[in-house]
Design a protein around this motif. Structure first.
Motif, PDB file in Angstrom:
ATOM      1  N   HIS A  52      39.681   5.292  48.603  1.00  0.00           N
ATOM      2  CA  HIS A  52      38.339   4.961  49.074  1.00  0.00           C
ATOM      3  C   HIS A  52      37.895   5.949  50.153  1.00  0.00           C
ATOM      4  CE1 HIS A  52      35.438   2.578  51.557  1.00  0.00           C
ATOM      5  NE2 HIS A  52      34.885   2.508  50.366  1.00  0.00           N
ATOM      6  N   GLU A  53      38.770   6.231  51.102  1.00  0.00           N
ATOM      7  CA  GLU A  53      38.458   7.208  52.160  1.00  0.00           C
ATOM      8  C   GLU A  53      38.175   8.579  51.555  1.00  0.00           C
ATOM      9  OE1 GLU A  53      41.775   7.086  54.835  1.00  0.00           O
ATOM     10  OE2 GLU A  53      41.418   4.986  55.343  1.00  0.00           O
ATOM     11  N   LEU A  54      38.940   8.952  50.555  1.00  0.00           N
ATOM     12  CA  LEU A  54      38.733  10.238  49.892  1.00  0.00           C
ATOM     13  C   LEU A  54      37.367  10.285  49.226  1.00  0.00           C
ATOM     14  CD1 LEU A  54      39.782  13.002  48.968  1.00  0.00           C
ATOM     15  CD2 LEU A  54      40.856  11.842  47.034  1.00  0.00           C
ATOM     16  N   GLU A  55      36.982   9.216  48.560  1.00  0.00           N
ATOM     17  CA  GLU A  55      35.663   9.164  47.916  1.00  0.00           C
ATOM     18  C   GLU A  55      34.547   9.273  48.943  1.00  0.00           C
ATOM     19  OE1 GLU A  55      34.664   9.288  44.664  1.00  0.00           O
ATOM     20  OE2 GLU A  55      36.771   9.784  44.404  1.00  0.00           O
ATOM     21  N   LEU A  56      34.698   8.608  50.087  1.00  0.00           N
ATOM     22  CA  LEU A  56      33.689   8.704  51.143  1.00  0.00           C
ATOM     23  C   LEU A  56      33.575  10.140  51.655  1.00  0.00           C
ATOM     24  CD1 LEU A  56      34.404   5.452  53.219  1.00  0.00           C
ATOM     25  CD2 LEU A  56      32.510   5.870  51.630  1.00  0.00           C
ATOM     26  N   GLU A  57      34.707  10.805  51.829  1.00  0.00           N
ATOM     27  CA  GLU A  57      34.697  12.197  52.289  1.00  0.00           C
ATOM     28  C   GLU A  57      34.072  13.122  51.248  1.00  0.00           C
ATOM     29  OE1 GLU A  57      35.381  13.535  55.322  1.00  0.00           O
ATOM     30  OE2 GLU A  57      35.539  11.429  55.910  1.00  0.00           O
ATOM     31  N   LYS A  58      34.358  12.870  49.981  1.00  0.00           N
ATOM     32  CA  LYS A  58      33.755  13.678  48.917  1.00  0.00           C
ATOM     33  C   LYS A  58      32.241  13.513  48.924  1.00  0.00           C
ATOM     34  CE  LYS A  58      36.285  13.651  44.866  1.00  0.00           C
ATOM     35  NZ  LYS A  58      37.059  12.941  43.825  1.00  0.00           N
ATOM     36  N   ASP A  59      31.775  12.269  49.124  1.00  0.00           N
ATOM     37  CA  ASP A  59      30.332  12.029  49.201  1.00  0.00           C
ATOM     38  C   ASP A  59      29.719  12.772  50.375  1.00  0.00           C
ATOM     39  OD1 ASP A  59      30.365  10.403  46.959  1.00  0.00           O
ATOM     40  OD2 ASP A  59      30.352   8.523  48.098  1.00  0.00           O
ATOM     41  N   LYS A  60      30.392  12.731  51.533  1.00  0.00           N
ATOM     42  CA  LYS A  60      29.886  13.445  52.712  1.00  0.00           C
ATOM     43  C   LYS A  60      29.826  14.948  52.453  1.00  0.00           C
ATOM     44  CE  LYS A  60      32.404  11.332  56.080  1.00  0.00           C
ATOM     45  NZ  LYS A  60      32.971  11.203  57.433  1.00  0.00           N
ATOM     46  N   ASN A  61      30.861  15.478  51.820  1.00  0.00           N
ATOM     47  CA  ASN A  61      30.893  16.909  51.517  1.00  0.00           C
ATOM     48  C   ASN A  61      29.785  17.294  50.545  1.00  0.00           C
ATOM     49  OD1 ASN A  61      33.025  17.522  53.200  1.00  0.00           O
ATOM     50  ND2 ASN A  61      34.567  17.310  51.611  1.00  0.00           N
ATOM     51  N   TYR A  62      29.533  16.428  49.554  1.00  0.00           N
ATOM     52  CA  TYR A  62      28.468  16.687  48.597  1.00  0.00           C
ATOM     53  C   TYR A  62      27.121  16.695  49.307  1.00  0.00           C
ATOM     54  CZ  TYR A  62      25.125  16.127  44.841  1.00  0.00           C
ATOM     55  OH  TYR A  62      24.048  16.302  44.015  1.00  0.00           O
ATOM     56  N   GLN A  63      26.897  15.709  50.171  1.00  0.00           N
ATOM     57  CA  GLN A  63      25.633  15.638  50.901  1.00  0.00           C
ATOM     58  C   GLN A  63      25.459  16.853  51.807  1.00  0.00           C
ATOM     59  OE1 GLN A  63      25.675  11.845  52.886  1.00  0.00           O
ATOM     60  NE2 GLN A  63      25.530  10.697  50.966  1.00  0.00           N
ATOM     61  N   TYR A  64      26.533  17.277  52.470  1.00  0.00           N
ATOM     62  CA  TYR A  64      26.469  18.446  53.337  1.00  0.00           C
ATOM     63  C   TYR A  64      26.164  19.700  52.517  1.00  0.00           C
ATOM     64  CZ  TYR A  64      27.877  22.085  56.595  1.00  0.00           C
ATOM     65  OH  TYR A  64      27.904  23.197  57.393  1.00  0.00           O
ATOM     66  N   ALA A  65      26.853  19.862  51.399  1.00  0.00           N
ATOM     67  CA  ALA A  65      26.626  21.035  50.544  1.00  0.00           C
ATOM     68  C   ALA A  65      25.197  21.042  50.016  1.00  0.00           C
ATOM     69  CB  ALA A  65      27.628  21.053  49.391  1.00  0.00           C
ATOM     70  N   ASP A  66      24.681  19.879  49.645  1.00  0.00           N
ATOM     71  CA  ASP A  66      23.318  19.781  49.154  1.00  0.00           C
ATOM     72  C   ASP A  66      22.323  20.154  50.253  1.00  0.00           C
ATOM     73  OD1 ASP A  66      21.443  19.080  47.045  1.00  0.00           O
ATOM     74  OD2 ASP A  66      20.984  17.284  48.243  1.00  0.00           O
ATOM     75  N   ALA A  67      22.555  19.666  51.476  1.00  0.00           N
ATOM     76  CA  ALA A  67      21.671  19.995  52.597  1.00  0.00           C
ATOM     77  C   ALA A  67      21.718  21.488  52.899  1.00  0.00           C
ATOM     78  CB  ALA A  67      22.067  19.183  53.839  1.00  0.00           C
ATOM     79  N   MET A  68      22.907  22.088  52.849  1.00  0.00           N
ATOM     80  CA  MET A  68      23.032  23.527  53.110  1.00  0.00           C
ATOM     81  C   MET A  68      22.342  24.341  52.016  1.00  0.00           C
ATOM     82  SD  MET A  68      24.424  24.130  55.974  1.00  0.00           S
ATOM     83  CE  MET A  68      23.567  22.697  56.589  1.00  0.00           C
ATOM     84  N   ASP A  69      22.448  23.886  50.777  1.00  0.00           N
ATOM     85  CA  ASP A  69      21.788  24.571  49.673  1.00  0.00           C
ATOM     86  C   ASP A  69      20.273  24.558  49.868  1.00  0.00           C
ATOM     87  OD1 ASP A  69      21.882  25.886  47.071  1.00  0.00           O
ATOM     88  OD2 ASP A  69      21.004  24.020  46.275  1.00  0.00           O
ATOM     89  N   LYS A  70      19.730  23.418  50.282  1.00  0.00           N
ATOM     90  CA  LYS A  70      18.292  23.317  50.535  1.00  0.00           C
ATOM     91  C   LYS A  70      17.870  24.228  51.681  1.00  0.00           C
ATOM     92  CE  LYS A  70      17.737  18.679  48.689  1.00  0.00           C
ATOM     93  NZ  LYS A  70      17.571  17.261  48.969  1.00  0.00           N
ATOM     94  N   ARG A  71      18.674  24.310  52.733  1.00  0.00           N
ATOM     95  CA  ARG A  71      18.348  25.180  53.873  1.00  0.00           C
ATOM     96  C   ARG A  71      18.384  26.647  53.475  1.00  0.00           C
ATOM     97  NH1 ARG A  71      21.169  23.231  59.382  1.00  0.00           N
ATOM     98  NH2 ARG A  71      19.115  23.399  60.330  1.00  0.00           N
ATOM     99  N   ILE A  72      19.377  27.009  52.679  1.00  0.00           N
ATOM    100  CA  ILE A  72      19.485  28.398  52.224  1.00  0.00           C
ATOM    101  C   ILE A  72      18.279  28.770  51.380  1.00  0.00           C
ATOM    102  CG2 ILE A  72      20.788  29.941  50.695  1.00  0.00           C
ATOM    103  CD1 ILE A  72      23.347  28.514  51.775  1.00  0.00           C
ATOM    104  N   LYS A  73      17.889  27.871  50.484  1.00  0.00           N
ATOM    105  CA  LYS A  73      16.713  28.146  49.646  1.00  0.00           C
ATOM    106  C   LYS A  73      15.461  28.269  50.496  1.00  0.00           C
ATOM    107  CE  LYS A  73      18.504  26.274  45.371  1.00  0.00           C
ATOM    108  NZ  LYS A  73      18.518  25.200  44.407  1.00  0.00           N
ATOM    109  N   MET A  74      15.331  27.421  51.519  1.00  0.00           N
ATOM    110  CA  MET A  74      14.183  27.497  52.410  1.00  0.00           C
ATOM    111  C   MET A  74      14.176  28.832  53.159  1.00  0.00           C
ATOM    112  SD  MET A  74      13.126  25.037  55.614  1.00  0.00           S
ATOM    113  CE  MET A  74      14.410  25.740  56.640  1.00  0.00           C
TER     114      MET A  74
END
Length: 99
Positions: free
Chosen positions: A63-85
């Motif tokens: 469960h902890e691993l899944e939560l961390e994976k979700d956080k990493n996905y959200q962070y990567a998605d936010a960074m991708d949006k910033r890079i595109k901007m």
């Protein structure tokens, strides 16, 4: 990749585990963390068979691993949006200099 057998102790029982070269300290830390979690689990009055304890702790870790994976996905998605901007901002700035 070469492996070596190292000795770890879980629930007071010794185990010989294959481990990639250079990862023995990390595996030992993982075994220590597991033993600590088992100890806390038992102290919390959640006694049961070793199998039940192992399953509950494995579920908690997954469960902890899944939560961390979700956080990493959200962070990567936010960074991708910033890079595109930033790319669009740079492209717009270059276009206005050329034109």
């Amino acid at each position: 990749m070469t492996t070596a057998a190292i000795d770890i102790v879980i629930l007071g029982r010794p185990y010989k585990v294959a481990c990639p070269a250079g990862q023995d300290a990390a595996l030992q830390r993982a075994a220590d963390m597991l033993n600590e979690r088992i100890h806390k689990f038992k102290q919390g009055g959640k006694a049961g068979s070793n199998e039940q304890i192992a399953i509950m702790l494995a579920l908690n870790v997954c469960h902890e691993l899944e939560l961390e994976k979700d956080k990493n996905y959200q962070y990567a998605d936010a960074m991708d949006k910033r890079i595109k901007m930033l790319q669009h901002t740079i492209e717009d700035a270059l276009a206005s200099k050329v034109g």
